[in-house]
Enzyme design. Structure first.
Site, PDB file in Angstrom:
ATOM      1  N   ASP A 177      47.635  31.318  47.304  1.00 39.05           N
ATOM      2  CA  ASP A 177      46.399  31.933  46.814  1.00 39.05           C
ATOM      3  C   ASP A 177      45.681  32.686  47.930  1.00 39.05           C
ATOM      4  O   ASP A 177      45.094  32.068  48.815  1.00 39.05           O
ATOM      5  CB  ASP A 177      45.482  30.849  46.239  1.00 39.05           C
ATOM      6  CG  ASP A 177      44.169  31.417  45.708  1.00 39.05           C
ATOM      7  OD1 ASP A 177      44.152  32.606  45.346  1.00 39.05           O
ATOM      8  OD2 ASP A 177      43.174  30.681  45.663  1.00 39.05           O
ATOM      9  N   ASP A 196      43.970  39.461  45.474  1.00 36.78           N
ATOM     10  CA  ASP A 196      43.973  38.014  45.249  1.00 36.78           C
ATOM     11  C   ASP A 196      45.178  37.566  44.415  1.00 36.78           C
ATOM     12  O   ASP A 196      45.202  37.743  43.203  1.00 36.78           O
ATOM     13  CB  ASP A 196      42.651  37.628  44.560  1.00 36.78           C
ATOM     14  CG  ASP A 196      42.581  36.144  44.218  1.00 36.78           C
ATOM     15  OD1 ASP A 196      43.434  35.378  44.707  1.00 36.78           O
ATOM     16  OD2 ASP A 196      41.666  35.764  43.471  1.00 36.78           O
TER      17      ASP A 196
END
Length: 455
Positions: A47, A240
């Protein structure tokens, strides 16, 4: 390959890191990691939109494995509690340290901060194959404070690798939550030439918290949306991997939907498809992608007078999700609206090899050879283009050189002075009751992982 700033000895073998990820854009891409002594194997979600390394620390109905610190002789608890809240889920855990190794990563073992998750709500969800999260953003986002050294900072310090990593996610055109898993690569410490074709185009990192970049304009089917470029960066634009979709600020989202609806070859289309509440289904022999336009995002180049564009074909944003009966394939819209950011999530990232060059404060994009559907590329990069038609800065930042802002700042200071005076008066009045802190007082975490991943 890459000229290394320092000699990392035998720690770096980029080819060993190729295909070290599994997963899909619907449930995330994860890396196998060995934690503790003796080693406990867990799958960890990659992440780039958060900064804590956290793993399940107790059994959970949605988790097939968890890390048991009591079985590790090298685990040290810091005794510090961490709570991370999302609008769709949360976890609470305890900070500690332990050693980790990566079977398909760097050679050697490293001591890193690790949060063991003791309670969670809507964080681990049915069907996910990972047991923890690897936050690769900057320490500014680390919880409970930026003094918690991030996983990647620890690696750079201990393994003496260059401060750069790169990510390839290979799920283009494949079902977002199919029965199998797709591959991918997380290359720690550099760039692997076999993972991209053509040139790498770099855009500066505007601020080191998320990987915040500057977007100059969007085009749908080659047509400029003609919005003020600050709209694209309201109130930030970030890269992201922990967000599934391409998320757009509301104004941009509605302009994109209108442009796609206008240029697509389907006249009557249910609004539920655009908002993500309905799927659109076609006969399995049909490929609906030819009905939709390509989408281009312009990013500022390192030379600020130039830009380049990354384009995704409909194979990336019209996503196959399930089969009904023998002959229907259903798709979802891989773009959604956002109240606080433009997020280049997995929908776009699956088209590219993305380089997070922290050393030179820039994010690079190159075409990924795995971004193909039916043998044809589903992503493109083109440039350079001039930025003469765009504002010199599309990111809203407070610059007090402007007289209006000077006036506003003085007005705010005066207001603060009045409020302070009122507070002093209130403090002198005897208290009648005291506020007891509840769980609701915990500040919401900004990380978009759980918040935006599942609809």
């Amino acid at each position: 390959g890459l000229a290394l700033a320092s000699d990392p000895g035998d720690t770096l073998n980029f080819l060993a890191m190729v295909e070290n990820l599994q997963g899909d854009s619907g449930r995330g891409y994860y890396l196998e990691m060995l934690i503790g002594t003796p080693a406990q194997a867990l799958n960890i979600l990659v992440d780039t939109g958060s900064s804590n390394f956290a793993v399940a620390g107790v059994p959970d109905p949605d988790v097939t494995s968890y890390f048991n610190p009591e079985l590790s002789s090298t685990y040290r608890s810091e005794g510090i509690e961490v709570t991370v809240k999302y609008s769709q889920g949360s976890w609470t855990g305890v900070l500690g340290t332990d050693v980790i190794t990566m079977p398909k990563g760097l050679y050697g073992s490293y001591t890193i901060n690790i949060a063991t998750i003791l309670e969670s709500e809507n964080f681990f969800l049915p069907g996910v194959k990972w047991h923890g999260i690897l936050g690769l953003a900057y320490d500014a986002l680390a919880k409970p404070s930026s003094s918690v050294e991030t996983f990647f900072d620890s690696l750079v310090r201990q393994a003496k690798i260059p401060n750069i990593f790169s990510l390839q996610m290979c799920g283009a055109g494949l079902p977002v939550s199919g029965s199998g898993t797709n591959g991918g690569s997380l290359v720690l410490g550099g760039i692997e030439p076999s993972l991209y074709t053509g040139d790498i185009w770099y855009t500066p990192i505007k601020e080191e918290w998320y990987y915040q970049v500057e977007i100059l304009k969007l085009e749908v089917g080659g047509q400029n949306l003609e919005l003020d470029c600050r709209e694209y960066n309201a109130d930030k634009a970030i890269v992201d991997s922990g967000t599934t979709l391409l998320r757009l600020p509301e104004k941009v989202f509605s302009a994109v939907v209108q442009a796609i609806a206008r240029t697509s070859l389907i006249q009557e289309f249910s609004s539920g498809f655009w908002t993500g509440t309905q799927l659109a289904c076609w006969d399995r022999t049909e490929k609906p992608w030819s009905l939709f336009p390509k989408l281009s995002i312009y990013l500022r180049d390192e030379n600020s007078s130039r830009s380049f564009r990354i384009s995704i074909l409909p194979q990336l944003y019209i996503q196959p999700i399930l089969v009904i009966g023998d002959n229907l394939q259903c798709y979802r819209f891989g773009i959604s609206s956002s109240t606080n950011a433009l997020v280049i999530g997995a929908t776009v990232m699956e088209g590219f090899y993305v380089i997070f060059d922290r050393a030179q404060r820039r994010v690079g994009f190159a075409v990924s050879p795995c971004a193909e559907a039916d043998g044809s590329p589903v992503s493109e990069i083109e440039g350079p283009f001039t930025t003469a038609d765009v504002a010199s800065n599309c990111v809203s930042s407070v610059s007090l050189h402007e007289p209006v802002l000077w006036i506003a700042s003085y007005a705010l200071m005066s207001l603060c002075g009045i409020i302070l005076l009122v507070l002093v008066v209130l403090l002198l009045i005897p208290p009648r009751c005291q506020h007891r802190y509840t769980d609701n007082d915990v500040v919401n975490d900004e990380s978009s992982l759980v918040r935006h991943r599942w609809k």
